[in-house]
Scaffold this motif. Structure first.
Motif, mmCIF file in Angstrom:
data_model
loop_
_atom_site.group_PDB
_atom_site.id
_atom_site.type_symbol
_atom_site.label_atom_id
_atom_site.label_comp_id
_atom_site.label_asym_id
_atom_site.label_seq_id
_atom_site.Cartn_x
_atom_site.Cartn_y
_atom_site.Cartn_z
ATOM 1 N N ILE A 135 80.124 14.257 -21.422
ATOM 2 C CA ILE A 135 79.488 15.574 -21.478
ATOM 3 C C ILE A 135 78.216 15.514 -22.313
ATOM 4 N N SER A 136 78.285 14.836 -23.430
ATOM 5 C CA SER A 136 77.116 14.707 -24.293
ATOM 6 C C SER A 136 75.990 13.957 -23.590
ATOM 7 N N SER A 137 76.333 12.888 -22.896
ATOM 8 C CA SER A 137 75.331 12.105 -22.164
ATOM 9 C C SER A 137 74.718 12.927 -21.038
ATOM 10 N N ALA A 138 75.586 13.644 -20.301
ATOM 11 C CA ALA A 138 75.100 14.441 -19.178
ATOM 12 C C ALA A 138 74.188 15.567 -19.648
ATOM 13 N N ALA A 139 74.495 16.148 -20.824
ATOM 14 C CA ALA A 139 73.667 17.234 -21.350
ATOM 15 C C ALA A 139 72.246 16.753 -21.621
ATOM 16 N N GLY A 140 72.129 15.551 -22.197
ATOM 17 C CA GLY A 140 70.801 15.013 -22.466
ATOM 18 C C GLY A 140 70.022 14.718 -21.201
ATOM 19 N N ALA A 141 70.667 14.082 -20.234
ATOM 20 C CA ALA A 141 69.987 13.742 -18.983
ATOM 21 C C ALA A 141 69.621 14.999 -18.198
ATOM 22 N N TRP A 142 70.561 15.944 -18.107
ATOM 23 C CA TRP A 142 70.315 17.151 -17.319
ATOM 24 C C TRP A 142 69.200 17.999 -17.918
ATOM 25 N N GLN A 143 69.125 18.061 -19.248
ATOM 26 C CA GLN A 143 68.063 18.847 -19.874
ATOM 27 C C GLN A 143 66.691 18.305 -19.503
ATOM 28 N N SER A 144 66.562 16.985 -19.468
ATOM 29 C CA SER A 144 65.287 16.369 -19.088
ATOM 30 C C SER A 144 64.964 16.643 -17.624
ATOM 31 N N ILE A 145 65.962 16.494 -16.757
ATOM 32 C CA ILE A 145 65.739 16.704 -15.324
ATOM 33 C C ILE A 145 65.413 18.163 -15.036
ATOM 34 N N GLN A 146 66.169 19.079 -15.635
ATOM 35 C CA GLN A 146 65.941 20.504 -15.404
ATOM 36 C C GLN A 146 64.559 20.934 -15.892
ATOM 37 N N THR A 147 64.161 20.421 -17.051
ATOM 38 C CA THR A 147 62.838 20.766 -17.581
ATOM 39 C C THR A 147 61.737 20.278 -16.654
ATOM 40 N N PHE A 148 61.891 19.075 -16.121
ATOM 41 C CA PHE A 148 60.881 18.540 -15.198
ATOM 42 C C PHE A 148 60.821 19.360 -13.909
ATOM 43 N N LEU A 166 58.863 13.140 -18.210
ATOM 44 C CA LEU A 166 58.029 13.982 -19.069
ATOM 45 C C LEU A 166 57.041 13.202 -19.921
ATOM 46 N N GLY A 167 57.207 11.905 -19.981
ATOM 47 C CA GLY A 167 56.350 11.097 -20.838
ATOM 48 C C GLY A 167 56.995 10.887 -22.198
ATOM 49 N N GLY A 168 56.399 10.016 -22.985
ATOM 50 C CA GLY A 168 56.940 9.710 -24.302
ATOM 51 C C GLY A 168 56.723 10.829 -25.298
ATOM 52 N N PRO A 169 57.414 10.781 -26.425
ATOM 53 C CA PRO A 169 57.261 11.818 -27.448
ATOM 54 C C PRO A 169 55.868 11.791 -28.067
ATOM 55 N N LYS A 170 55.381 12.961 -28.420
ATOM 56 C CA LYS A 170 54.056 13.060 -29.037
ATOM 57 C C LYS A 170 54.095 12.788 -30.533
ATOM 58 N N TYR A 171 55.237 13.090 -31.158
ATOM 59 C CA TYR A 171 55.339 12.942 -32.610
ATOM 60 C C TYR A 171 56.589 12.139 -32.957
ATOM 61 N N PRO A 172 56.586 10.833 -32.733
ATOM 62 C CA PRO A 172 57.795 10.030 -32.975
ATOM 63 C C PRO A 172 58.262 10.045 -34.423
ATOM 64 N N GLY A 173 57.329 10.095 -35.366
ATOM 65 C CA GLY A 173 57.718 10.133 -36.779
ATOM 66 C C GLY A 173 58.484 11.396 -37.122
ATOM 67 N N CYS A 222 70.353 9.279 -23.395
ATOM 68 C CA CYS A 222 70.195 9.803 -22.034
ATOM 69 C C CYS A 222 68.986 10.728 -21.924
ATOM 70 N N THR A 223 68.681 11.442 -22.996
ATOM 71 C CA THR A 223 67.470 12.269 -23.005
ATOM 72 C C THR A 223 66.231 11.395 -22.874
ATOM 73 N N VAL A 224 66.203 10.310 -23.613
ATOM 74 C CA VAL A 224 65.061 9.393 -23.561
ATOM 75 C C VAL A 224 65.008 8.681 -22.216
ATOM 76 N N ALA A 225 66.160 8.205 -21.730
ATOM 77 C CA ALA A 225 66.197 7.458 -20.471
ATOM 78 C C ALA A 225 65.721 8.304 -19.296
ATOM 79 N N ALA A 226 66.117 9.568 -19.274
ATOM 80 C CA ALA A 226 65.702 10.445 -18.177
ATOM 81 C C ALA A 226 64.373 11.129 -18.464
#
Length: 270
Positions: A24-37, A122-129, A113-117
Motif C-alpha cells: 500500500i505504501s509503495s502503491a501510494a507513492g507510485a500512484w501519486q506521481s502518475i495521477q499528478t502527471f 515529472l523530472g528530478g527534484p528542484k531542491y534535493p537538499g 516508488c515516488t522517485v521511480a515513477a
C-alpha cells in the motif's frame, strides 16, 4: 536483545499484513506521481508530491503494529520471553526498535516508488537538499508515531483492544491537527458583502478569530508536537520551524517511551 530483534524480524518477514502494508505504501507513492502527471503534466514538480507518506504512515502503523505485536499476549510470547531470561526493558525496547524499523521501511518504500515513477514523468527534484532535510524530519515524526503506539500496545493485553485504541489515537490526533491547522491558516482579513443602493459592495474586514502573535505561537507549538500536525506541514515540503519540529519529535519519543516502559514494568503479565 539481539535475539529478540531477530525473532521479530523473522516474524515480520512471514507476516502477510506487513507485506500488504508495504505494498500500500509503495502503491501510494507510485500512484501519486502518475495521477499528478495525468492531471497536470510536467508543470508540477516532484518536490510537491514527495511527502505523501507523511499523511499515510500514522494510519498504516495504527493498523499493523497492534495486530503484529498484540498477538504476543494472546499467544503467550511475552511470558515466554521473560521466562527465557529476557528483561522487560529488553522486550519493550526490542519491540520499539522493530516498530521504528517498520516505519522506516514503509516510508522508504513510498519514497522509492515516488522517485521511480515521478522522475521519468515529472523530472528530478528542484531542491534535493531541502528534500533530504525534510525527509530526516519526517522519519523522526514516524518514530514518534511508533513510540506512541508501542506504549499503548505493550500495556494492553488484548489485541482487539490495542488495535481499537491505536486507531482511536490516530483519529484523535488527526482531528486535533486539522482543527489547529485551520485556526492557524485562517486569514487576518476576509471579504464582507452588503447591498448599497441595490448593488453588492464588498470590503475587507478583520477576522475576529484571527490568532494574535502570542496565541499563534501556542497553537504552532501544539501543531508541531502532534505527529499528524507535522505530517500536514511536511506536505508543503518546507516546514517553517524545522528545529522545533525535530525537538518536538524527540520529546514525544522520549516521553512516550519513558511512560510506556514505566507502565510495562509494573504490568501484571500473569
Amino acid at each position: 536483545m539481539t535475539n529478540l530483534l531477530s525473532a521479530n524480524l523473522f516474524r515480520m518477514k512471514k507476516s502477510r499484513l506487513f507485506w500488504g502494508c508495504l505494498l500500500i505504501s509503495s502503491a501510494a507513492g507510485a500512484w501519486q506521481s502518475i495521477q499528478t502527471f495525468l492531471e497536470h503534466g510536467r508543470t508540477v514538480p516532484l518536490d510537491s508530491i514527495f511527502f505523501v507518506y507523511t499523511m499515510l504512515i500514522g494510519l498504516l502503523l495504527s493498523v499493523f503494529l497492534p495486530l503484529f505485536f498484540g498477538s504476543e499476549y494472546s499467544d503467550g510470547a511475552i511470558r515466554n520471553k521473560l521466562a527465557a531470561g529476557h528483561t522487560r526493558l529488553a522486550v519493550y525496547l526490542s519491540n520499539l526498535t522493530t516498530a521504528v524499523s517498520t516505519a522506516v521501511l514503509f516510508c522508504g518504500a513510498c519514497i522509492l516508488c515516488t522517485v521511480a515513477a515521478g522522475v521519468p514523468l515529472l523530472g528530478g527534484p528542484k531542491y534535493p537538499g531541502l528534500l533530504l532535510k525534510t525527509t530526516l524530519l519526517s522519519l523522526l515524526m514516524a518514530a514518534a508515531w511508533c513510540t506512541l503506539y508501542t506504549a499503548v500496545i505493550m500495556n494492553c493485553s488484548r489485541k482487539a483492544a490495542s488495535a481499537v485504541s491505536c486507531m482511536l489515537l490516530f483519529l484523535l490526533l488527526f482531528m486535533v491537527a486539522t482543527w489547529v491547522f485551520a485556526k492557524l491558516d485562517a486569514p487576518e482579513f476576509w471579504p464582507s458583502y452588503e447591498f448599497i443602493d441595490g448593488e453588492m459592495v464588498s470590503e475587507m474586514v478583520r477576522n475576529p478569530t484571527y490568532l494574535q502573535p502570542e496565541a499563534r505561537r501556542v497553537y504552532e507549538f501544539w501543531l508541531d508536537l502532534n505527529p499528524m500536525g507535522q505530517g500536514i506541514q511536511y506536505i508543503d515540503v518546507s516546514p517553517a520551524r524545522p528545529l522545533q519540529l525535530a525537538l518536538c519529535s524527540l520529546g514525544v519519543f522520549a516521553a512516550a517511551t519513558a511512560a510506556g516502559l514505566a507502565l510495562f514494568q509494573r504490568k501484571d503479565l500473569k
